[in-house]
Design a protein around this motif. Structure first.
Motif, PDB file in Angstrom:
ATOM      1  N   THR A 131       0.806  -1.229   0.000  1.00 31.43           N
ATOM      2  CA  THR A 131       0.000   0.000   0.000  1.00 31.43           C
ATOM      3  C   THR A 131       0.833   1.269   0.000  1.00 31.43           C
ATOM      4  OG1 THR A 131      -0.193   0.127   2.417  1.00 31.43           O
ATOM      5  CG2 THR A 131      -1.878  -1.163   1.240  1.00 31.43           C
ATOM      6  N   TRP A 132       2.149   1.153   0.083  1.00 31.11           N
ATOM      7  CA  TRP A 132       3.011   2.331   0.213  1.00 31.11           C
ATOM      8  C   TRP A 132       2.751   3.356  -0.890  1.00 31.11           C
ATOM      9  CZ3 TRP A 132       6.304   3.412  -3.758  1.00 31.11           C
ATOM     10  CH2 TRP A 132       6.533   2.372  -4.668  1.00 31.11           C
ATOM     11  N   HIS A 133       2.638   2.924  -2.128  1.00 34.55           N
ATOM     12  CA  HIS A 133       2.478   3.872  -3.238  1.00 34.55           C
ATOM     13  C   HIS A 133       1.103   4.545  -3.187  1.00 34.55           C
ATOM     14  CE1 HIS A 133       3.247   4.685  -7.802  1.00 34.55           C
ATOM     15  NE2 HIS A 133       3.616   5.693  -7.059  1.00 34.55           N
ATOM     16  N   ALA A 134       0.070   3.746  -2.913  1.00 32.17           N
ATOM     17  CA  ALA A 134      -1.275   4.313  -2.808  1.00 32.17           C
ATOM     18  C   ALA A 134      -1.357   5.282  -1.629  1.00 32.17           C
ATOM     19  CB  ALA A 134      -2.314   3.199  -2.658  1.00 32.17           C
ATOM     20  N   LEU A 135      -0.776   4.908  -0.482  1.00 31.50           N
ATOM     21  CA  LEU A 135      -0.778   5.817   0.659  1.00 31.50           C
ATOM     22  C   LEU A 135      -0.054   7.118   0.327  1.00 31.50           C
ATOM     23  CD1 LEU A 135      -0.262   3.519   3.765  1.00 31.50           C
ATOM     24  CD2 LEU A 135      -2.227   4.951   3.236  1.00 31.50           C
ATOM     25  N   GLY A 136       1.098   7.015  -0.318  1.00 34.97           N
ATOM     26  CA  GLY A 136       1.837   8.217  -0.706  1.00 34.97           C
ATOM     27  C   GLY A 136       1.002   9.111  -1.616  1.00 34.97           C
ATOM     28  N   PHE A 137       0.356   8.507  -2.585  1.00 34.24           N
ATOM     29  CA  PHE A 137      -0.493   9.252  -3.529  1.00 34.24           C
ATOM     30  C   PHE A 137      -1.647   9.946  -2.798  1.00 34.24           C
ATOM     31  CE2 PHE A 137      -4.308   9.153  -6.285  1.00 34.24           C
ATOM     32  CZ  PHE A 137      -3.861   9.923  -7.350  1.00 34.24           C
ATOM     33  N   LEU A 138      -2.323   9.201  -1.949  1.00 33.67           N
ATOM     34  CA  LEU A 138      -3.478   9.752  -1.233  1.00 33.67           C
ATOM     35  C   LEU A 138      -3.068  10.822  -0.227  1.00 33.67           C
ATOM     36  CD1 LEU A 138      -5.410   6.399  -0.736  1.00 33.67           C
ATOM     37  CD2 LEU A 138      -6.019   8.267  -2.312  1.00 33.67           C
ATOM     38  N   LEU A 139      -1.962  10.614   0.465  1.00 31.52           N
ATOM     39  CA  LEU A 139      -1.481  11.616   1.424  1.00 31.52           C
ATOM     40  C   LEU A 139      -1.019  12.887   0.711  1.00 31.52           C
ATOM     41  CD1 LEU A 139       0.359   9.206   3.852  1.00 31.52           C
ATOM     42  CD2 LEU A 139      -1.664  10.585   4.396  1.00 31.52           C
ATOM     43  N   ASP A 140      -0.359  12.734  -0.427  1.00 33.15           N
ATOM     44  CA  ASP A 140       0.058  13.914  -1.203  1.00 33.15           C
ATOM     45  C   ASP A 140      -1.163  14.729  -1.644  1.00 33.15           C
ATOM     46  OD1 ASP A 140       2.739  13.318  -0.961  1.00 33.15           O
ATOM     47  OD2 ASP A 140       2.953  12.524  -2.999  1.00 33.15           O
ATOM     48  N   ARG A 141      -2.239  14.041  -2.036  1.00 32.74           N
ATOM     49  CA  ARG A 141      -3.464  14.722  -2.470  1.00 32.74           C
ATOM     50  C   ARG A 141      -4.019  15.654  -1.413  1.00 32.74           C
ATOM     51  NH1 ARG A 141      -7.779  12.071  -2.233  1.00 32.74           N
ATOM     52  NH2 ARG A 141      -9.100  13.404  -3.439  1.00 32.74           N
ATOM     53  N   ILE A 142      -3.881  15.254  -0.137  1.00 33.20           N
ATOM     54  CA  ILE A 142      -4.464  16.070   0.933  1.00 33.20           C
ATOM     55  C   ILE A 142      -3.426  16.974   1.594  1.00 33.20           C
ATOM     56  CG2 ILE A 142      -6.361  14.453   1.347  1.00 33.20           C
ATOM     57  CD1 ILE A 142      -4.829  13.527   3.885  1.00 33.20           C
ATOM     58  N   PRO A 180     -10.747   3.185  -7.130  1.00 25.75           N
ATOM     59  CA  PRO A 180      -9.709   2.349  -7.718  1.00 25.75           C
ATOM     60  C   PRO A 180      -9.305   2.782  -9.129  1.00 25.75           C
ATOM     61  CG  PRO A 180     -11.413   0.994  -6.717  1.00 25.75           C
ATOM     62  CD  PRO A 180     -11.881   2.413  -6.662  1.00 25.75           C
ATOM     63  N   ALA A 181     -10.266   3.233  -9.935  1.00 21.89           N
ATOM     64  CA  ALA A 181      -9.955   3.664 -11.306  1.00 21.89           C
ATOM     65  C   ALA A 181      -8.993   4.850 -11.298  1.00 21.89           C
ATOM     66  CB  ALA A 181     -11.232   4.014 -12.057  1.00 21.89           C
ATOM     67  N   ASP A 182      -9.110   5.728 -10.307  1.00 20.07           N
ATOM     68  CA  ASP A 182      -8.202   6.871 -10.212  1.00 20.07           C
ATOM     69  C   ASP A 182      -6.775   6.418  -9.923  1.00 20.07           C
ATOM     70  OD1 ASP A 182     -10.267   8.948 -10.484  1.00 20.07           O
ATOM     71  OD2 ASP A 182     -10.918   8.239  -8.503  1.00 20.07           O
ATOM     72  N   LEU A 183      -6.632   5.414  -9.048  1.00 22.95           N
ATOM     73  CA  LEU A 183      -5.297   4.888  -8.746  1.00 22.95           C
ATOM     74  C   LEU A 183      -4.719   4.172  -9.960  1.00 22.95           C
ATOM     75  CD1 LEU A 183      -5.736   3.554  -5.090  1.00 22.95           C
ATOM     76  CD2 LEU A 183      -4.972   5.788  -5.847  1.00 22.95           C
ATOM     77  N   ALA A 184      -5.550   3.423 -10.672  1.00 20.31           N
ATOM     78  CA  ALA A 184      -5.079   2.743 -11.882  1.00 20.31           C
ATOM     79  C   ALA A 184      -4.627   3.761 -12.927  1.00 20.31           C
ATOM     80  CB  ALA A 184      -6.181   1.851 -12.450  1.00 20.31           C
ATOM     81  N   GLU A 185      -5.430   4.799 -13.121  1.00 17.95           N
ATOM     82  CA  GLU A 185      -5.084   5.833 -14.101  1.00 17.95           C
ATOM     83  C   GLU A 185      -3.786   6.544 -13.737  1.00 17.95           C
ATOM     84  OE1 GLU A 185      -6.917  10.069 -15.537  1.00 17.95           O
ATOM     85  OE2 GLU A 185      -8.322   8.393 -15.326  1.00 17.95           O
ATOM     86  N   ALA A 186      -3.543   6.726 -12.454  1.00 17.85           N
ATOM     87  CA  ALA A 186      -2.319   7.392 -11.997  1.00 17.85           C
ATOM     88  C   ALA A 186      -1.110   6.455 -11.989  1.00 17.85           C
ATOM     89  CB  ALA A 186      -2.534   7.968 -10.595  1.00 17.85           C
ATOM     90  N   GLY A 187      -1.315   5.172 -12.302  1.00 15.95           N
ATOM     91  CA  GLY A 187      -0.208   4.212 -12.338  1.00 15.95           C
ATOM     92  C   GLY A 187       0.294   3.831 -10.959  1.00 15.95           C
ATOM     93  N   ILE A 188      -0.595   3.813  -9.982  1.00 11.61           N
ATOM     94  CA  ILE A 188      -0.201   3.517  -8.605  1.00 11.61           C
ATOM     95  C   ILE A 188       0.018   2.014  -8.432  1.00 11.61           C
ATOM     96  CG2 ILE A 188      -0.901   3.674  -6.178  1.00 11.61           C
ATOM     97  CD1 ILE A 188      -0.226   6.387  -7.603  1.00 11.61           C
ATOM     98  N   TYR A 189       1.177   1.668  -7.905  1.00 14.17           N
ATOM     99  CA  TYR A 189       1.561   0.276  -7.657  1.00 14.17           C
ATOM    100  C   TYR A 189       0.688  -0.331  -6.572  1.00 14.17           C
ATOM    101  CZ  TYR A 189       4.406  -3.650  -6.094  1.00 14.17           C
ATOM    102  OH  TYR A 189       4.852  -4.897  -5.747  1.00 14.17           O
ATOM    103  N   PRO A 190       0.266  -1.550  -6.715  1.00 13.76           N
ATOM    104  CA  PRO A 190       0.273  -2.417  -7.893  1.00 13.76           C
ATOM    105  C   PRO A 190      -0.950  -2.145  -8.772  1.00 13.76           C
ATOM    106  CG  PRO A 190      -0.456  -3.689  -5.987  1.00 13.76           C
ATOM    107  CD  PRO A 190      -0.178  -2.281  -5.509  1.00 13.76           C
ATOM    108  N   VAL A 191      -0.716  -1.667  -9.949  1.00 16.23           N
ATOM    109  CA  VAL A 191      -1.774  -1.204 -10.855  1.00 16.23           C
ATOM    110  C   VAL A 191      -2.845  -2.267 -11.075  1.00 16.23           C
ATOM    111  CG1 VAL A 191      -2.258  -0.393 -13.203  1.00 16.23           C
ATOM    112  CG2 VAL A 191      -0.258   0.453 -11.985  1.00 16.23           C
ATOM    113  N   VAL A 192      -2.437  -3.515 -11.183  1.00 13.67           N
ATOM    114  CA  VAL A 192      -3.400  -4.583 -11.469  1.00 13.67           C
ATOM    115  C   VAL A 192      -4.495  -4.656 -10.401  1.00 13.67           C
ATOM    116  CG1 VAL A 192      -2.058  -6.424 -10.337  1.00 13.67           C
ATOM    117  CG2 VAL A 192      -3.627  -6.980 -12.207  1.00 13.67           C
TER     118      VAL A 192
END
Length: 167
Positions: free
Chosen positions: A54-65, A118-130
């Motif tokens: 979850t590290w990449h998703a957490l980083g992405f979400l925390l950066d957003r806020i 989830p589609a937003d994370l996939a579009e942003a290329g957030i690991y693991p994209v699958v």
């Protein structure tokens, strides 16, 4: 091979030694991980913690806020440290751990995912994209956020620093 976000709590004295001797830090953290591997202590009692993939998703979400502390990657590189998997470890000193814990307490997990799916994370290329392409729930991320908040709160309460690395 997976990329896993890893954390280890260090007392201020242990952090000082780790800064002076990064090879010692690696050995020490490996011993902590091994010792806790058998017992799996509750998160607030643990010296080591991981947030799985979850590290990449957490980083992405925390950066957003606009989260004020980089709890996903750490803020200071451990001087002279070798690669611990995907680069050398970084750390948060006790003051930054305290700031992170306070900011986490003021940021409920629901705030991370407002307006994001989830589609937003996939579009942003957030690991693991699958995972996001399959439309998996963001509950996986928010549950790790809550556990990390408890880990950092315990570290802050003890006056500890935290090492951070991807393995």
């Amino acid at each position: 091979m997976s990329m896993i976000g890893e954390y280890a709590r260090l007392t201020p004295a242990e952090l000082d030694r780790a800064i002076r001797d990064p090879d010692w830090a690696r050995r020490f953290v490996d011993e902590l991980i091994e010792a806790e591997g058998d017992t799996s202590p509750p998160v607030p009692e643990a010296r080591c913690h991981d947030i799985e993939k979850t590290w990449h998703a957490l980083g992405f979400l925390l950066d957003r806020i606009g989260f004020p502390v980089d709890i996903v990657h750490g803020e200071e590189q451990l001087p002279g440290a070798d690669d611990w998997g995907y680069g050398p470890p970084r750390y948060l000193g006790p003051e930054r751990v305290r700031a992170a814990a306070e900011a986490l307490a003021a940021t409920p997990h629901e705030a991370l995912v407002v307006g994001v799916g989830p589609a937003d994370l996939a579009e942003a290329g957030i690991y693991p994209v699958v995972v996001w392409e399959r439309g998996e729930s963001l509950d996986y991320v928010t549950s790790h956020y809550q556990a990390l908040a408890a880990f950092l709160r315990a570290a802050a309460d003890a006056g500890d620093a935290v090492l951070v690395w991807l393995e």
